[in-house]
Design an enzyme around this catalytic site. Structure first.
Site, PDB file in Angstrom:
ATOM      1  CD  GLU A 124      -6.532   8.925  30.286  1.00  0.00           C
ATOM      2  OE1 GLU A 124      -5.463   9.479  29.978  1.00  0.00           O
ATOM      3  OE2 GLU A 124      -6.709   8.347  31.367  1.00  0.00           O
ATOM      4  CD  GLU A 133      -6.507   3.906  31.512  1.00  0.00           C
ATOM      5  OE1 GLU A 133      -5.623   4.521  32.131  1.00  0.00           O
ATOM      6  OE2 GLU A 133      -6.741   4.092  30.314  1.00  0.00           O
TER       7      GLU A 133
HETATM    8  C1  GAL Z   1      -3.807   6.789  31.395  1.00  0.00           C
HETATM    9  C2  GAL Z   1      -3.883   6.283  29.970  1.00  0.00           C
HETATM   10  C3  GAL Z   1      -3.285   4.907  29.817  1.00  0.00           C
HETATM   11  C4  GAL Z   1      -1.961   4.827  30.515  1.00  0.00           C
HETATM   12  C5  GAL Z   1      -2.130   5.251  31.967  1.00  0.00           C
HETATM   13  C6  GAL Z   1      -0.870   5.178  32.777  1.00  0.00           C
HETATM   14  O1  GAL Z   1      -3.937   8.153  31.475  1.00  0.00           O
HETATM   15  O2  GAL Z   1      -5.203   6.257  29.522  1.00  0.00           O
HETATM   16  O3  GAL Z   1      -3.149   4.600  28.451  1.00  0.00           O
HETATM   17  O4  GAL Z   1      -1.037   5.639  29.869  1.00  0.00           O
HETATM   18  O5  GAL Z   1      -2.582   6.580  32.004  1.00  0.00           O
HETATM   19  O6  GAL Z   1      -1.097   5.591  34.098  1.00  0.00           O
END
Ligand code: GAL
Length: 706
Positions: free
Chosen positions: A165, A319
């Protein structure tokens, strides 16, 4: 008829040659290995049990890989890669630059980011490295090349994941020097910069490039450039890491994970750099919340935006959260069924994989309460007990059931859609509108208004592309410009030609207000001559609080049959007709009888201008009428029940058509969905439906069109 909405060929999927829908997760076993040495084998068993076929590894593992400078430990990662290969899983291998080790922060303070007040950060957190630091570049290049060399040709290595990110800005001297160079390269002379930034304002004319102070909020044209500069910084960083990897493993696709529609990052630009578009999304899908349907519609629009960033390859939902999200308070659990709805929603828009953050939740630190496939209720260190417990838990069972569904729907891989409608989504317009003091918009307003234009199509099951302004418009019957603030002469010509050639163009208020430096256009808007295309010119804009009603009167006998009780809110662009016809007018205030919704014939095409923020019924009436006029095709030719959408994917080759419909129910009620002439076979159950199909509350299903 269906063929009109389908592409002539399948596109490559995120992991070429992988004949499965990716179902994976971030995987951080390095947090466990010292206390549970058998964790890799246990996780492999649990992944198999859950049907997880991919993992994103090593995202924040720098210290585990290089505990002190120049001392490396790859043994544990060798074991992870081996274990993942053994069970046939694909690994998305990360470079570790998203979080620096403490030794690095200590030895190379320049690697730590400097905030806008000039303070260099202490060691801590993540995503906080300076974009320019030579030492950080050097250390990252070193560890990345070791990773690439070591795992080149490894059977598990399927994709590179650059950092994590990438985001944020740094105000250190090195980054400021780059900023000054960037300005000089863009403007060549200070006079040009002063003109572009309107920097005579409050005596802000720089006499050196270094005078242009990025924290100075009064010159919005400058802040606009600071946003652009930071996207360039990010791209430069991405290229630096990606090029290093590609030199060693040219055959492995490289990506980095995006963050949906984050205000400060123009992901449409960054998408041109990556091999695969990958997104991280954390919607607040709460079926009990009054905005549940609105949320559902917005996230579908976001997914369409992601498909359109790189239509030549399907995207990857990198994700998402299988459980409750710990940074959203209160931490309400995801209701049963919502996970499948969210994942099918991404697949419906053209994703060919969905992954979680994360596979196994840690026991401690900031994310211990973040939902995961394997949460702490499932023990570690005793695989038999873990498997038994896993099968008893809701989360794990939902993920496992999803894998079973994915196994039956591999036919959708690489299929896509060719919508007849496009909404133009423009990060620069979002920036320009928000940066202009007086508009009063926050960073979400742009998305809300865009989603309001998108909603009628979602509800009707009409596919929509959500595109960047540089895309070809000629293939669309209808193009919509929500709050398209920035108009350049080139874009104006393109829009003009689109309409002249027969296209239908809709624009809302706040379209064509400013140039690429965020200076307002002179002589009435929409600027750059677009007022001729719309047949009107806007004199001034009245802005009231978001809930302030703007009652309208539909013109009797108006050609779109807009209903009498039409209503807008918040904004009124007070316009003069210059060729256009008013379909509705404002009903109150000093601009009563002034046009609120207009239409204008131009060339072979037609434009509509919407001078206020129409309410839901207003948008439904407007776009419903335009849909009928243009004979837009739907996934299912029947009126869908409230809360339900139908989304199409498929392919129409010489050999025939293969098409799929996803039904998504963003409501808590069971629905009966009329099918019109479609005959559908549920890919999960094999059951065929004619006339109607039942859809459970929060239901998500995919069907082959027979
Ligand atoms: C994202 C991040 C992950 C984790 C996740 C939690 O923004 O890439 O590593 O922290 O959030 O929701």
């Amino acid at each position: 008829m269906l063929n009109k909405l389908l592409p002539p060929a399948r596109v490559p999927t995120p992991i070429s040659g992988f004949q499965q829908i990716i179902h994976g997760g971030d995987y951080n076993p390095d947090q466990w290995l010292s206390t549970v040495p058998t964790i890799l084998e246990e996780d492999a068993r649990l992944m198999r049990l859950a049907g997880i076929n991919s993992s994103s590894v090593g995202i924040f593992s720098w210290t585990a890989l290089e505990p002190s400078e120049g001392q490396f430990r790859f043994d544990w990662l060798d074991r992870v890669m081996h274990e993942q290969a053994r069970i046939g899983n694909k690994v998305v291998l990360a470079t570790p630059s998203g979080a620096m080790p403490a030794w690095l922060a200590e030895k190379y303070p320049e690697a730590r980011r400097v905030d806008r007040r000039g303070h260099r950060a202490h060691y801590g957190a993540r995503h906080n490295h300076c974009w320019s630091s030579p030492a950080y570049h050097e250390r990252v290049a070193d560890i990345n090349s070791r990773l690439a060399t070591r795992y080149k040709g490894h059977p598990a290595l399927a994709m590179w994941h650059v950092s994590n990110e990438l985001n944020g800005d740094c105000y250190c001297d090195l980054c400021r020097a780059r900023w000054a160079q960037w300005l000089e390269a863009r403007y060549h002379t200070l006079d040009k910069l002063i003109d572009a930034h309107w920097a005579t304002f409050w005596s802000h004319q720089p006499t050196k490039w270094q005078h242009v102070e990025p924290t100075d909020w009064v010159v919005d044209g400058m802040m606009f450039d600071w946003l652009r500069f930071n996207v360039d910084q990010l791209i430069k960083w991405y290229r630096f890491e990606a090029d290093g990897l590609k030199r060693i493993t040219p055959e492995v696709p490289v990506t980095t994970n995006f963050m949906t529609t984050t205000y400060s990052i123009d992901y449409q630009r960054i998408s041109r750099e990556v091999d695969v578009v990958a997104d991280d999304q954390y919607p607040r899908f709460d079926p009990d919340a009054p905005d549940f349907l609105r949320q559902g519609i917005f996230w579908s629009m976001k997914n369409d935006l992601y498909r359109c960033m790189k239509p030549e390859r399907s995207f990857f939902l990198m994700e998402s959260c299988p459980g409750a999200i710990q940074w959203q308070t209160p931490q309400k659990l995801r209701r049963p069924g919502v996970l499948k709805l969210e994942m099918f929603q991404a697949l419906a828009a053209g994703a060919d994989g969905t992954s979680y953050f994360q596979f196994r939740a840690g026991r401690g630190a900031h994310e211990k309460l973040h939902g995961a496939v394997v949460e702490q209720v499932i023990p570690a260190g005793d695989i038999a007990a873990a498997e038994k417990m896993a099968l008893k838990t809701r989360r794990f069972s939902e993920v496992k059931a999803l894998s079973a569904a994915y196994d039956k729907m591999t036919g959708v891989l690489g299929t896509s859609v060719r919508p007849e409608v496009a909404i133009v989504y423009d990060w620069e317009s979002k920036w320009g509108q928000k940066l202009s003091a007086g508009t009063g918009v926050d960073e979400y307003r742009y998305n809300e208004v865009a989603a309001e234009q998108y909603a009628p199509f979602w509800k009707a099951g009409i596919p929509v592309d959500v595109i960047s302004p540089d895309r070809d418009l000629s293939k669309y019957k209808l193009v919509i410009l929500p709050q398209f603030w920035v108009i350049t002469p080139l874009m104006a010509l393109k829009l003009r030609k689109y309409v002249e050639d027969g296209g239908t163009l809709v624009a809302t208020y706040d379209t064509g207000m400013a140039d690429e430096h965020n200076r307002l256009h002179l002589g009435g808007t929409p600027g750059c001559g677009l007022h001729e295309v719309f047949g009107l010119w806007v004199e001034e804009t009245d802005r009231l609080p978001a809930d302030a009603a703007r009652p309208l009167t539909a013109t009797p006998g108006n050609e779109l049959h807009l209903p009498h009780d039409l209503a807008g809110r918040e904004v009124a662009a007070i316009a003069h007709l210059a060729g256009a016809t008013a379909l509705a007018t404002f009903a109150s205030d000093f601009y009563a009888y002034r046009p609120a919704v207009t239409t204008h014939l131009f060339g072979k095409g037609r434009t509509y201008f919407v001078a206020t923020r129409l309410d839901e019924a207003g948008n439904a009436a407007l776009y419903g009428a335009i849909t009928s006029r243009l004979h837009l095709h739907r996934a299912i030719d029947a009126a869908l029940p409230a809360g339900v959408t139908a989304q199409l994917r498929g392919v129409a080759t010489g050999a025939g058509t293969e098409a799929f419909v996803f039904l998504l129910n963003f409501s808590k009620d069971q629905k009966t969905v009329p099918l019109g002439t479609r005959v559908l076979t549920d890919l999960e159950t094999g059951q065929t439906y004619r006339d109607t199909v039942p859809l459970e509350a929060l239901g998500a299903r995919v069907y082959r069109i027979e």
